[in-house]
Design a protein around this motif. Structure first.
Motif, PDB file in Angstrom:
ATOM      1  N   THR A  53       0.822  -1.208   0.000  1.00  0.00           N
ATOM      2  CA  THR A  53       0.000   0.000   0.000  1.00  0.00           C
ATOM      3  C   THR A  53       0.857   1.259   0.000  1.00  0.00           C
ATOM      4  O   THR A  53       0.361   2.355  -0.200  1.00  0.00           O
ATOM      5  CB  THR A  53      -0.939   0.042   1.224  1.00  0.00           C
ATOM      6  N   GLU A  54       2.154   1.109   0.217  1.00  0.00           N
ATOM      7  CA  GLU A  54       3.083   2.241   0.270  1.00  0.00           C
ATOM      8  C   GLU A  54       3.704   2.471  -1.099  1.00  0.00           C
ATOM      9  O   GLU A  54       4.036   1.529  -1.803  1.00  0.00           O
ATOM     10  CB  GLU A  54       4.182   1.956   1.294  1.00  0.00           C
ATOM     11  N   VAL A  55       3.844   3.739  -1.494  1.00  0.00           N
ATOM     12  CA  VAL A  55       4.494   4.078  -2.756  1.00  0.00           C
ATOM     13  C   VAL A  55       5.881   4.610  -2.423  1.00  0.00           C
ATOM     14  O   VAL A  55       6.022   5.696  -1.897  1.00  0.00           O
ATOM     15  CB  VAL A  55       3.689   5.134  -3.552  1.00  0.00           C
ATOM     16  N   GLY A  56       6.908   3.821  -2.686  1.00  0.00           N
ATOM     17  CA  GLY A  56       8.280   4.219  -2.403  1.00  0.00           C
ATOM     18  C   GLY A  56       8.965   3.226  -1.497  1.00  0.00           C
ATOM     19  O   GLY A  56       8.414   2.195  -1.129  1.00  0.00           O
ATOM     20  N   ASP A  57      10.208   3.547  -1.149  1.00  0.00           N
ATOM     21  CA  ASP A  57      11.023   2.712  -0.268  1.00  0.00           C
ATOM     22  C   ASP A  57      11.372   3.483   0.988  1.00  0.00           C
ATOM     23  O   ASP A  57      11.630   4.678   0.942  1.00  0.00           O
ATOM     24  CB  ASP A  57      12.339   2.327  -0.954  1.00  0.00           C
ATOM     25  N   GLU A  58      11.410   2.773   2.094  1.00  0.00           N
ATOM     26  CA  GLU A  58      11.865   3.379   3.342  1.00  0.00           C
ATOM     27  C   GLU A  58      13.388   3.323   3.346  1.00  0.00           C
ATOM     28  O   GLU A  58      13.986   2.257   3.432  1.00  0.00           O
ATOM     29  CB  GLU A  58      11.297   2.624   4.543  1.00  0.00           C
ATOM     30  N   VAL A  59      14.033   4.473   3.211  1.00  0.00           N
ATOM     31  CA  VAL A  59      15.494   4.534   3.165  1.00  0.00           C
ATOM     32  C   VAL A  59      16.095   4.762   4.551  1.00  0.00           C
ATOM     33  O   VAL A  59      17.272   4.548   4.757  1.00  0.00           O
ATOM     34  CB  VAL A  59      15.986   5.612   2.177  1.00  0.00           C
ATOM     35  N   ALA A  60      15.290   5.227   5.459  1.00  0.00           N
ATOM     36  CA  ALA A  60      15.666   5.398   6.862  1.00  0.00           C
ATOM     37  C   ALA A  60      14.367   5.317   7.648  1.00  0.00           C
ATOM     38  O   ALA A  60      13.292   5.496   7.071  1.00  0.00           O
ATOM     39  CB  ALA A  60      16.355   6.739   7.077  1.00  0.00           C
ATOM     40  N   PRO A  61      14.433   5.028   8.939  1.00  0.00           N
ATOM     41  CA  PRO A  61      13.187   4.918   9.704  1.00  0.00           C
ATOM     42  C   PRO A  61      12.285   6.144   9.518  1.00  0.00           C
ATOM     43  O   PRO A  61      12.694   7.265   9.797  1.00  0.00           O
ATOM     44  CB  PRO A  61      13.666   4.782  11.152  1.00  0.00           C
ATOM     45  N   GLY A  62      11.102   5.925   8.965  1.00  0.00           N
ATOM     46  CA  GLY A  62      10.131   6.995   8.755  1.00  0.00           C
ATOM     47  C   GLY A  62      10.372   7.851   7.527  1.00  0.00           C
ATOM     48  O   GLY A  62       9.610   8.772   7.242  1.00  0.00           O
ATOM     49  N   GLN A  63      11.422   7.585   6.742  1.00  0.00           N
ATOM     50  CA  GLN A  63      11.736   8.384   5.552  1.00  0.00           C
ATOM     51  C   GLN A  63      11.477   7.545   4.294  1.00  0.00           C
ATOM     52  O   GLN A  63      12.203   6.597   4.016  1.00  0.00           O
ATOM     53  CB  GLN A  63      13.192   8.839   5.591  1.00  0.00           C
ATOM     54  N   ILE A  64      10.431   7.930   3.545  1.00  0.00           N
ATOM     55  CA  ILE A  64      10.042   7.210   2.324  1.00  0.00           C
ATOM     56  C   ILE A  64      10.584   7.953   1.116  1.00  0.00           C
ATOM     57  O   ILE A  64      10.408   9.163   0.979  1.00  0.00           O
ATOM     58  CB  ILE A  64       8.501   7.101   2.203  1.00  0.00           C
ATOM     59  N   GLU A  65      11.267   7.242   0.225  1.00  0.00           N
ATOM     60  CA  GLU A  65      11.815   7.815  -1.003  1.00  0.00           C
ATOM     61  C   GLU A  65      11.143   7.154  -2.203  1.00  0.00           C
ATOM     62  O   GLU A  65      11.090   5.926  -2.297  1.00  0.00           O
ATOM     63  CB  GLU A  65      13.323   7.577  -1.053  1.00  0.00           C
ATOM     64  N   GLN A  66      10.614   7.980  -3.103  1.00  0.00           N
ATOM     65  CA  GLN A  66       9.986   7.456  -4.306  1.00  0.00           C
ATOM     66  C   GLN A  66      11.057   7.093  -5.325  1.00  0.00           C
ATOM     67  O   GLN A  66      12.149   7.657  -5.312  1.00  0.00           O
ATOM     68  CB  GLN A  66       9.027   8.482  -4.890  1.00  0.00           C
ATOM     69  N   PHE A  67      10.769   6.144  -6.196  1.00  0.00           N
ATOM     70  CA  PHE A  67      11.719   5.715  -7.209  1.00  0.00           C
ATOM     71  C   PHE A  67      10.991   5.382  -8.503  1.00  0.00           C
ATOM     72  O   PHE A  67       9.800   5.073  -8.493  1.00  0.00           O
ATOM     73  CB  PHE A  67      12.530   4.508  -6.735  1.00  0.00           C
ATOM     74  N   GLU A  68      11.719   5.475  -9.599  1.00  0.00           N
ATOM     75  CA  GLU A  68      11.149   5.143 -10.905  1.00  0.00           C
ATOM     76  C   GLU A  68      11.014   3.636 -11.042  1.00  0.00           C
ATOM     77  O   GLU A  68      11.808   2.877 -10.515  1.00  0.00           O
ATOM     78  CB  GLU A  68      12.062   5.621 -12.036  1.00  0.00           C
ATOM     79  N   GLY A  69       9.995   3.239 -11.804  1.00  0.00           N
ATOM     80  CA  GLY A  69       9.855   1.850 -12.224  1.00  0.00           C
ATOM     81  C   GLY A  69      10.194   1.792 -13.704  1.00  0.00           C
ATOM     82  O   GLY A  69       9.628   2.549 -14.489  1.00  0.00           O
ATOM     83  N   ILE A  70      11.143   0.951 -14.087  1.00  0.00           N
ATOM     84  CA  ILE A  70      11.567   0.863 -15.490  1.00  0.00           C
ATOM     85  C   ILE A  70      11.385  -0.557 -15.990  1.00  0.00           C
ATOM     86  O   ILE A  70      11.857  -1.507 -15.353  1.00  0.00           O
ATOM     87  CB  ILE A  70      13.042   1.295 -15.651  1.00  0.00           C
ATOM     88  N   ILE A  71      10.716  -0.677 -17.122  1.00  0.00           N
ATOM     89  CA  ILE A  71      10.579  -1.957 -17.821  1.00  0.00           C
ATOM     90  C   ILE A  71      11.210  -1.759 -19.189  1.00  0.00           C
ATOM     91  O   ILE A  71      10.843  -0.836 -19.913  1.00  0.00           O
ATOM     92  CB  ILE A  71       9.094  -2.361 -17.992  1.00  0.00           C
ATOM     93  N   GLN A  72      12.179  -2.618 -19.532  1.00  0.00           N
ATOM     94  CA  GLN A  72      12.839  -2.487 -20.832  1.00  0.00           C
ATOM     95  C   GLN A  72      12.940  -3.851 -21.494  1.00  0.00           C
ATOM     96  O   GLN A  72      13.389  -4.814 -20.889  1.00  0.00           O
ATOM     97  CB  GLN A  72      14.228  -1.879 -20.682  1.00  0.00           C
ATOM     98  N   TRP A  73      12.544  -3.907 -22.761  1.00  0.00           N
ATOM     99  CA  TRP A  73      12.636  -5.123 -23.553  1.00  0.00           C
ATOM    100  C   TRP A  73      14.046  -5.234 -24.136  1.00  0.00           C
ATOM    101  O   TRP A  73      14.713  -4.232 -24.389  1.00  0.00           O
ATOM    102  CB  TRP A  73      11.643  -5.080 -24.710  1.00  0.00           C
ATOM    103  N   PRO A  74      14.487  -6.442 -24.415  1.00  0.00           N
ATOM    104  CA  PRO A  74      15.749  -6.594 -25.148  1.00  0.00           C
ATOM    105  C   PRO A  74      15.533  -6.144 -26.593  1.00  0.00           C
ATOM    106  O   PRO A  74      14.407  -5.846 -27.002  1.00  0.00           O
ATOM    107  CB  PRO A  74      16.026  -8.102 -25.076  1.00  0.00           C
ATOM    108  N   TRP A  75      16.591  -6.118 -27.373  1.00  0.00           N
ATOM    109  CA  TRP A  75      16.463  -5.734 -28.782  1.00  0.00           C
ATOM    110  C   TRP A  75      15.724  -6.838 -29.517  1.00  0.00           C
ATOM    111  O   TRP A  75      16.123  -8.000 -29.489  1.00  0.00           O
ATOM    112  CB  TRP A  75      17.845  -5.490 -29.388  1.00  0.00           C
ATOM    113  N   LEU A  76      14.622  -6.473 -30.170  1.00  0.00           N
ATOM    114  CA  LEU A  76      13.771  -7.436 -30.868  1.00  0.00           C
ATOM    115  C   LEU A  76      13.813  -7.178 -32.369  1.00  0.00           C
ATOM    116  O   LEU A  76      13.769  -6.030 -32.812  1.00  0.00           O
ATOM    117  CB  LEU A  76      12.335  -7.333 -30.346  1.00  0.00           C
ATOM    118  N   GLU A  77      13.877  -8.252 -33.149  1.00  0.00           N
ATOM    119  CA  GLU A  77      13.991  -8.155 -34.610  1.00  0.00           C
ATOM    120  C   GLU A  77      12.636  -7.991 -35.297  1.00  0.00           C
ATOM    121  O   GLU A  77      12.554  -7.401 -36.364  1.00  0.00           O
ATOM    122  CB  GLU A  77      14.695  -9.394 -35.170  1.00  0.00           C
ATOM    123  N   PHE A  78      11.585  -8.554 -34.751  1.00  0.00           N
ATOM    124  CA  PHE A  78      10.244  -8.509 -35.356  1.00  0.00           C
ATOM    125  C   PHE A  78      10.263  -9.003 -36.802  1.00  0.00           C
ATOM    126  O   PHE A  78       9.704  -8.390 -37.694  1.00  0.00           O
ATOM    127  CB  PHE A  78       9.655  -7.097 -35.307  1.00  0.00           C
TER     128      PHE A  78
END
Length: 165
Positions: A53-78
């Protein structure tokens, strides 16, 4: 290294399709345990647990840091390798704000188009136009991380440009 990398292999319930995910934690994990459906991580004197239910990571007690989510495909020939393909556009289905970019030069892995921010679900409207030509493509989705996000599907509309004999 100031943190820990965790690799997780997941499989879908339908189709039994598997994929690896890599998580980079900002702290060193000394021990871990699963209790019920919860993952607990120990780092020194601190106990962390995964809270979906939390958006981000707890980097220290009580400190939430948001981060990017990256999805990358390998090189595809199609299709046939080395033959230029023409991408006309794409559709995406998911949740949350997303930026889409395309890798267009496999010999230069860092050469991607600028990111285009699109709605999370483009299927109700027209195809998102993206005219570009390349022999192979890599797709990268970047989610900002300030809100929950989910990727469900991506459709590419392209044509093989090889000559007919």
């Amino acid at each position: 290294m100031d943190g820990t990398q965790i690799f997780v292999y997941s499989m879908t319930r339908m189709g039994q399709v598997g994929a690896w995910s890599r998580y980079e934690l900002p702290f060193v994990v000394d021990d871990w345990a699963i209790a019920g459906d919860s993952l607990y991580l120990r780092s020194g004197d601190f106990i962390h647990f995964v809270d979906d239910t939390e958006v981000g990571d707890e980097v220290a007690p009580g400190q939430i840091e948001q981060f990017e989510g990256i999805i990358q495909w390998p090189w595809l020939e199609f299709g046939q390798p080395g033959v230029t393909k023409m991408l006309y556009g794409f559709d995406i289905i998911g949740e949350g704000a997303v930026s889409v970019s395309f890798g267009i030069d496999q010999s230069n892995g860092g050469l991607f188009t600028p990111g285009y921010t699109v709605p999370a679900d483009t299927v109700p409207g027209m195809v998102i136009p993206m005219p570009l030509a390349a022999p192979s493509l890599s797709v990268k989705l970047t989610y900002e991380g300030s809100e929950p996000w989910q990727w469900n599907a991506l459709g590419l509309y392209l044509q093989d440009l090889r000559g007919m004999s």
